[in-house]
Scaffold this motif. Structure first.
Motif, PDB file in Angstrom:
ATOM      1  N   ASN A  99      27.518  58.098  12.931  1.00  0.00           N
ATOM      2  CA  ASN A  99      28.938  58.453  13.056  1.00  0.00           C
ATOM      3  C   ASN A  99      29.733  58.350  11.760  1.00  0.00           C
ATOM      4  N   GLY A 100      29.106  57.889  10.694  1.00  0.00           N
ATOM      5  CA  GLY A 100      29.792  57.805   9.414  1.00  0.00           C
ATOM      6  C   GLY A 100      30.540  56.515   9.183  1.00  0.00           C
ATOM      7  N   THR A 101      30.742  55.740  10.251  1.00  0.00           N
ATOM      8  CA  THR A 101      31.502  54.502  10.125  1.00  0.00           C
ATOM      9  C   THR A 101      31.322  53.681  11.398  1.00  0.00           C
ATOM     10  N   VAL A 102      31.994  52.542  11.457  1.00  0.00           N
ATOM     11  CA  VAL A 102      32.136  51.763  12.684  1.00  0.00           C
ATOM     12  C   VAL A 102      33.622  51.508  12.883  1.00  0.00           C
ATOM     13  N   ASP A 103      34.174  52.037  13.953  1.00  0.00           N
ATOM     14  CA  ASP A 103      35.590  51.842  14.258  1.00  0.00           C
ATOM     15  C   ASP A 103      35.826  50.601  15.097  1.00  0.00           C
ATOM     16  N   ILE A 104      34.879  50.312  15.998  1.00  0.00           N
ATOM     17  CA  ILE A 104      35.062  49.236  16.980  1.00  0.00           C
ATOM     18  C   ILE A 104      33.765  48.442  17.098  1.00  0.00           C
ATOM     19  N   LEU A 105      33.882  47.128  17.027  1.00  0.00           N
ATOM     20  CA  LEU A 105      32.738  46.237  17.242  1.00  0.00           C
ATOM     21  C   LEU A 105      33.021  45.354  18.448  1.00  0.00           C
ATOM     22  N   VAL A 118      31.619  53.185  18.255  1.00  0.00           N
ATOM     23  CA  VAL A 118      31.658  51.884  18.908  1.00  0.00           C
ATOM     24  C   VAL A 118      30.262  51.263  18.907  1.00  0.00           C
ATOM     25  N   VAL A 119      30.173  50.010  18.490  1.00  0.00           N
ATOM     26  CA  VAL A 119      28.928  49.248  18.557  1.00  0.00           C
ATOM     27  C   VAL A 119      29.118  48.102  19.543  1.00  0.00           C
ATOM     28  N   ILE A 120      28.204  47.988  20.503  1.00  0.00           N
ATOM     29  CA  ILE A 120      28.295  46.945  21.521  1.00  0.00           C
ATOM     30  C   ILE A 120      26.960  46.214  21.597  1.00  0.00           C
ATOM     31  N   THR A 121      26.966  44.922  21.357  1.00  0.00           N
ATOM     32  CA  THR A 121      25.730  44.155  21.465  1.00  0.00           C
ATOM     33  C   THR A 121      25.544  43.635  22.889  1.00  0.00           C
TER      34      THR A 121
END
Length: 263
Positions: free
Chosen positions: A84-90, A10-13
């Motif tokens: 994490n190898g990827t981004v599942d949630i932005l 998860v990435v959260i700005t």
């Protein structure tokens, strides 16, 4: 209800405080790997430490990012992928633009608000899409404002670009559905955050009343009778981002205790 967020990337700005921070806490409680970002490294360090202690989730980290800078956005997403190898949630979030009416703002003010509150979302989505398409799965939630349903006085810049976020989300929901990528917009009403406190102070000064008096007036206009707590907003965001949401996309939701009267 099984949310299926364990170990999701998860990435959260704009997540060192306010609604972004509350959202990061909720994801961490669900066992996600959460990458926070903001412009302030000191605030991020403090927030990450607080979240780890509060939730017991050690998979919480940060990356300093000014979302008006394309190179910072690329570095943020790359950091998540390396971790994490990827981004599942932005989760797209930014601070709000200055308050004011048309005569107050120059072309430069308009350009800065566009870059902060709309173009940054576009750039972030563009960066994560290759990973979500490769996985044939992804969730994107864009933070906006209750103004997506009913405009707010003295907030012309916000009213304009928050509406743009809705148009972006709706259009992309059509483009991305075949890749099983769901995108929605969530607008907060009056929540107990620093941003709302700042706006309350501006309104109180303009009306010539105390901040406490203004707040009491505002609370009387909210059917539930109080300002929302940040975690009440965050729970909606986390649901839309979770495996429990399999069919909601292209929608705009207002979380406001019944304040907005528009349909």
């Amino acid at each position: 209800m099984e949310l299926g967020l364990q170990n999701k990337s998860v990435v959260i700005t704009a997540s060192s405080k306010g609604l972004g921070k509350a959202t990061a806490i909720q994801f961490a409680e669900e066992g996600a790997n959460v990458l926070l970002s903001s412009r302030s490294e000191n605030e991020l360090k403090e927030t990450v430490t607080e979240i780890k202690e509060k939730t017991g989730n050690k998979n919480v980290d940060y990356q300093v990012c000014d979302v008006t800078k394309p190179e910072d956005i690329r570095k943020l997403v790359q950091s998540a992928v390396e971790w994490n190898g990827t981004v599942d949630i932005l989760i797209n979030n930014t601070g709000g633009p200055p308050a004011g009416t048309l005569e107050k703002f120059s072309d430069d003010d308009w350009q800065k608000a566009y870059e902060l509150n709309l173009l940054s979302f576009i750039r972030l989505i563009r960066e994560v899409l290759p990973y979500m398409k490769e996985n044939n799965h992804g969730k994107i939630v864009n933070f906006a404002s209750s103004s997506i349903k009913q405009t707010l006085d003295n907030l012309l810049l916000s009213n304009t670009f928050r509406a743009g976020v809705v148009g972006l989300s709706k259009s992309l929901s059509q483009e991305l559905a075949s890749n099983n990528i769901l995108i929605n917009t969530v607008g907060p009403g009056r929540f107990a955050t620093e941003r709302v406190a700042e706006l309350d102070e501006i309104r109180a000064n303009k009306l010539g009343v105390s901040i406490e008096e203004l707040r009491q007036q505002t609370e009387r206009s909210i059917p539930i009778g109080r300002y929302g707590q940040p975690d009440e907003f965050a729970k909606m965001v986390v649901f839309l981002s979770s495996d429990a949401n399999t069919y909601i996309t292209g929608q705009s939701f207002v979380v406001d205790g019944g304040l907005v009267k528009a349909l």
